[in-house]
Design an enzyme around this catalytic site. Sequence first.
Site, PDB file in Angstrom:
ATOM      1  CG  ASP A   8      -1.632   1.285   1.440  1.00  0.00           C
ATOM      2  OD1 ASP A   8      -2.300   1.718   0.483  1.00  0.00           O
ATOM      3  OD2 ASP A   8      -1.554   1.885   2.546  1.00  0.00           O
ATOM      4  CG  ASP A  10      -1.745   7.552  -0.100  1.00  0.00           C
ATOM      5  OD1 ASP A  10      -0.834   8.377  -0.250  1.00  0.00           O
ATOM      6  OD2 ASP A  10      -2.540   7.229  -0.999  1.00  0.00           O
ATOM      7  CD  GLU A  54     -13.600   7.665  -5.201  1.00  0.00           C
ATOM      8  OE1 GLU A  54     -12.656   8.460  -5.022  1.00  0.00           O
ATOM      9  OE2 GLU A  54     -13.597   6.835  -6.125  1.00  0.00           O
ATOM     10  NE  ARG A  55     -10.280  10.959   2.031  1.00  0.00           N
ATOM     11  CZ  ARG A  55      -9.110  10.430   1.620  1.00  0.00           C
ATOM     12  NH1 ARG A  55      -8.144  11.212   1.179  1.00  0.00           N
ATOM     13  NH2 ARG A  55      -8.922   9.141   1.657  1.00  0.00           N
ATOM     14  CE  LYS A  84      -4.825  15.099  -3.143  1.00  0.00           C
ATOM     15  NZ  LYS A  84      -4.691  13.663  -3.406  1.00  0.00           N
ATOM     16  CB  THR A 122      -7.284   4.206  -2.818  1.00  0.00           C
ATOM     17  OG1 THR A 122      -6.769   3.676  -1.653  1.00  0.00           O
ATOM     18  CG2 THR A 122      -8.658   3.772  -2.976  1.00  0.00           C
ATOM     19  CB  THR A 123      -3.207   7.436  -4.066  1.00  0.00           C
ATOM     20  OG1 THR A 123      -3.196   8.861  -4.166  1.00  0.00           O
ATOM     21  CG2 THR A 123      -1.906   6.903  -4.621  1.00  0.00           C
TER      22      THR A 123
HETATM   23  C1  XBP Z   1      -5.392   6.242   0.215  1.00  0.00           C
HETATM   24  C2  XBP Z   1      -6.482   7.139  -0.078  1.00  0.00           C
HETATM   25  C3  XBP Z   1      -6.318   8.161  -1.107  1.00  0.00           C
HETATM   26  C4  XBP Z   1      -5.484   9.350  -0.720  1.00  0.00           C
HETATM   27  C5  XBP Z   1      -5.682  10.433  -1.738  1.00  0.00           C
HETATM   28  O1  XBP Z   1      -5.879   5.021   0.791  1.00  0.00           O
HETATM   29  O2  XBP Z   1      -7.549   7.017   0.468  1.00  0.00           O
HETATM   30  O3  XBP Z   1      -7.571   8.647  -1.399  1.00  0.00           O
HETATM   31  O4  XBP Z   1      -5.906   9.858   0.534  1.00  0.00           O
HETATM   32  O5  XBP Z   1      -5.366  10.021  -3.018  1.00  0.00           O
HETATM   33  P1  XBP Z   1      -5.017   3.676   0.797  1.00  0.00           P
HETATM   34  P2  XBP Z   1      -6.207  10.546  -4.299  1.00  0.00           P
HETATM   35  O6  XBP Z   1      -3.725   3.987   1.496  1.00  0.00           O
HETATM   36  O7  XBP Z   1      -5.834   2.711   1.596  1.00  0.00           O
HETATM   37  O8  XBP Z   1      -4.813   3.236  -0.626  1.00  0.00           O
HETATM   38  O9  XBP Z   1      -6.619  11.955  -4.006  1.00  0.00           O
HETATM   39  O10 XBP Z   1      -5.220  10.458  -5.447  1.00  0.00           O
HETATM   40  O11 XBP Z   1      -7.390   9.635  -4.459  1.00  0.00           O
HETATM   41 MG    MG Z   2      -3.000   3.294   3.300  1.00  0.00          MG
END
Ligand code: XBP
Ligand code: MG
Length: 251
Positions: A8, A10, A54-55, A84, A122-123
Amino acid sequence: MLQAILFDVDGTMADTERDGHRVAFNLAFREAGLDWHWDVPTYGDLLAVTGGKERIRYFIESWAPKVPEVEDLTAWIAGLHKAKTAHYLELLRQGEIPLRPGVARLIAEARQAGVRLAITTTTTPENVTGLLRATLGDDSPDWFELIAAGDIVPAKKPAPDIYHYTLEQMNLSANETIALEDSANGVRSARDADVPVIVTVNDYTAGDDFDGAIAVHTDLGEPGEPAKTLAGSAPEHGVIDLDYLKGLLER
Ligand code: XBP
Ligand code: MG
């Protein structure tokens, strides 16, 4: 037998959320003339929803901030999110976000031993290559056989789709891999694809429910800077290395 490590990004490879993504969202909001500001605790609540687009949508729907009159909300969110991403990439280029302890060490060890590497996140894909380039050098994205990221699957974590996709692309069984995650959403995603998962926590996720993870540690540890084990078996000298990961799969 361990064939591949699935990282993973983030919160796991780097503490990107508080000082990276959050800051980039706020810069994009200001630039768009919005009076929104996601402070550190607010962002912690919003992290329940994965995926930046989504956020933003969740924030609009559940926090009811002032939103300009737009014809197509989905397109507007996509535009805001694109801005962003540009800010986030700039923060990475400035070298603001280092890798967490042990990440570079474990990647080097895996490469040396011929253990395959992939990213499951997910990023947005550019964010992954941006982080890797800024921290491990320009050729480092090539060290990963697969970068499975962002909208490549319809449902983001905690759905298992990104792990299913990765196993299929790499032609691997779940029990030949181990995932490294930092959050309850990540653990659920891996577990629901039957992928064994260990956790390294951070400030945002320390209170998460990691049910289903094989082990939980503070970080991956470095020689002389041992990680603390919070659940499951502890690695020798507090350093999570290939021998330790192989041992977890053989239990
Ligand atoms: C990571 C996320 C991402 C980042 C933002 O989750 O939730 O949404 O916060 O990235 P994980 P984006 O570590 O579980 O993959 O703005 O590019 O979506
Ligand atoms: Mg993570």
